[in-house]
Scaffold this active site. Sequence first.
Site, mmCIF file in Angstrom:
data_model
loop_
_atom_site.group_PDB
_atom_site.id
_atom_site.type_symbol
_atom_site.label_atom_id
_atom_site.label_comp_id
_atom_site.label_asym_id
_atom_site.label_seq_id
_atom_site.Cartn_x
_atom_site.Cartn_y
_atom_site.Cartn_z
ATOM 1 C CG HIS A 475 -1.925 -1.097 1.232
ATOM 2 N ND1 HIS A 475 -2.569 -1.511 2.392
ATOM 3 C CD2 HIS A 475 -2.410 -1.881 0.231
ATOM 4 C CE1 HIS A 475 -3.388 -2.499 2.095
ATOM 5 N NE2 HIS A 475 -3.309 -2.746 0.790
ATOM 6 N N PRO A 476 1.835 1.411 -0.888
ATOM 7 C CG PRO A 476 3.122 1.335 -2.847
ATOM 8 C CD PRO A 476 2.263 0.481 -1.952
#
Length: 556
Positions: A475-476
């Site tokens: 989930h960058p």
Amino acid sequence: MQREYDYIIIGAGSAGNVLAARLTEDPGVTVLLLEAGGPDYRVDFRTQMPAALAFPLQGRRYNWAYETEPEPYMDNRRMECGRGKGLGGSSLINGMCYIRGNALDFDHWAKRPGLEDWSYRDVLPYFRKAETRDIGANDYHGGDGPVSVATPKNDNNVLFHAMVEAGVQAGYPRTGDLNGYQQEGFGPMDRTVTPRGRRASTARGYLDMAKPRDGLHIVTHATTDRILFAGKRAIGVHYLVGNSSEGIDAHARREVLVCAGAIASPQLLQRSGVGAPDLLRALDVQLVHDLPGVGQNLQDHLEVYIQYACTKPVSLYPALQWWNQPAIGAQWLFAGTGTGASNQFEAGGFIRTREEFDWPNIQYHFLPVAINYNGSNAVKEHGFQAHVGSMRTPSRGRVHAKSRDPRQHPSILFNYQSTDQDWQEFRDAIRITREIIAQPALDAYRGREISPSADCKTDAELDAFVRSRAETAYHPSCSCAMGTDAMAVVDGQGRVHGMEGLRVIDASIMPRIITGNLNATTIMIAEKIADRVRGRTPLPRSTADYYIAGDAPVRG
């Protein structure tokens, strides 16, 4: 080939495909959509079968397969940072969990200057616009959007129900809809899967709708080298096709829209001359605009797996055996049903570990088998696990281009677990998970603790487990943040500060990471900003109520 368009979109992912579809709804508008990966081959079970979600992460056809620099607080491990490559972007390789975040995430965004129209009631109409939920629309869900959302059914694996019940028995709330009135608690988890059991990527939902339009031109295997500028105005892009070193210039009459994701979007801006002067000087890139926040503020979710043996043969362990897989594949292929038609993340929850948190700080995904997310390290027996991780870490990282070469991966550092809060949250999360698994609802299924093992108890032992075994949740985000402060990169409409004709529209513009998976919110961001790009009046604010814990205890 045509070389001039109204809009050029860089990246055919969760956001770029939304924009391509919405902008070409307007008659006469022309859009060039550039994607560095290939098509989303509909005959490839690796991306189309929900249960096969681990396969795309194991190669490089659909995955950029980035790695971090050695993470200083994680035993100096180089950690995975998988990102989608191909039409659909990360929606082509993600876990298909349809989670929007907590209402208070967006209210928190809206407290920042310039982001006042990003409150939950402002964004909810765009979540609804994007969605078709299989059980119909209501105040929180849509019924005619491009993204197919499937709800868990009562006849799914018994372990899903037992794990939710165990969470309730441990004193936490029950919620019937993690995207509805109340996120906090344990309950069923929706997923982006079509009624025929196929992955509902944005390529399937949005591009299938837009491809017949004359105004849309899609180029795959097209790596954007740099954005072209005339002064402070973006006027086009220079891109490479396939392995060619011969570039192509394309020009944008109106705007260039960067939708390459939280890793590649800041890298592209930096290579194009927009970023911190010291970095650009080191890259021998001519400065176009001094914008120090580009690539800063990088955030992610980290998680661990708490795994148990299952004493009854009810887990998905048999599905991992090769001799069972042809039948599973045939049922999925011809009927769109069975084990293959689910991502197997059909239950989970969100809790507060301490009263100091106003909304949940921990997320759970429950899985009725013991295996790593990327398909590795499968336990060779019946088992189940809880994925658990913190949601709003104070740790901040960065993305830096390493060179002017568009095919070279950037330098990525998340600085995972760099604060005391990070460590306390994971200690709490592991101990609470053990309490939940010890509840009567799981008595019939609970065997020994496999990982980290029951003798891992002290703070030091738990910390060592997290350092050596925690993994990214993929989930960058937040590396080109919205806002008006000195480190903001874009305004509330995605327009790059100090520039003209240039926007960033993807997960990188989140100012702070949300409480949950990112895909649904990335799609919402693109839907919302698409109206701004088109000059349309924003959708009316929702009047739906939502839960605020207030003085409610973390456990009932």
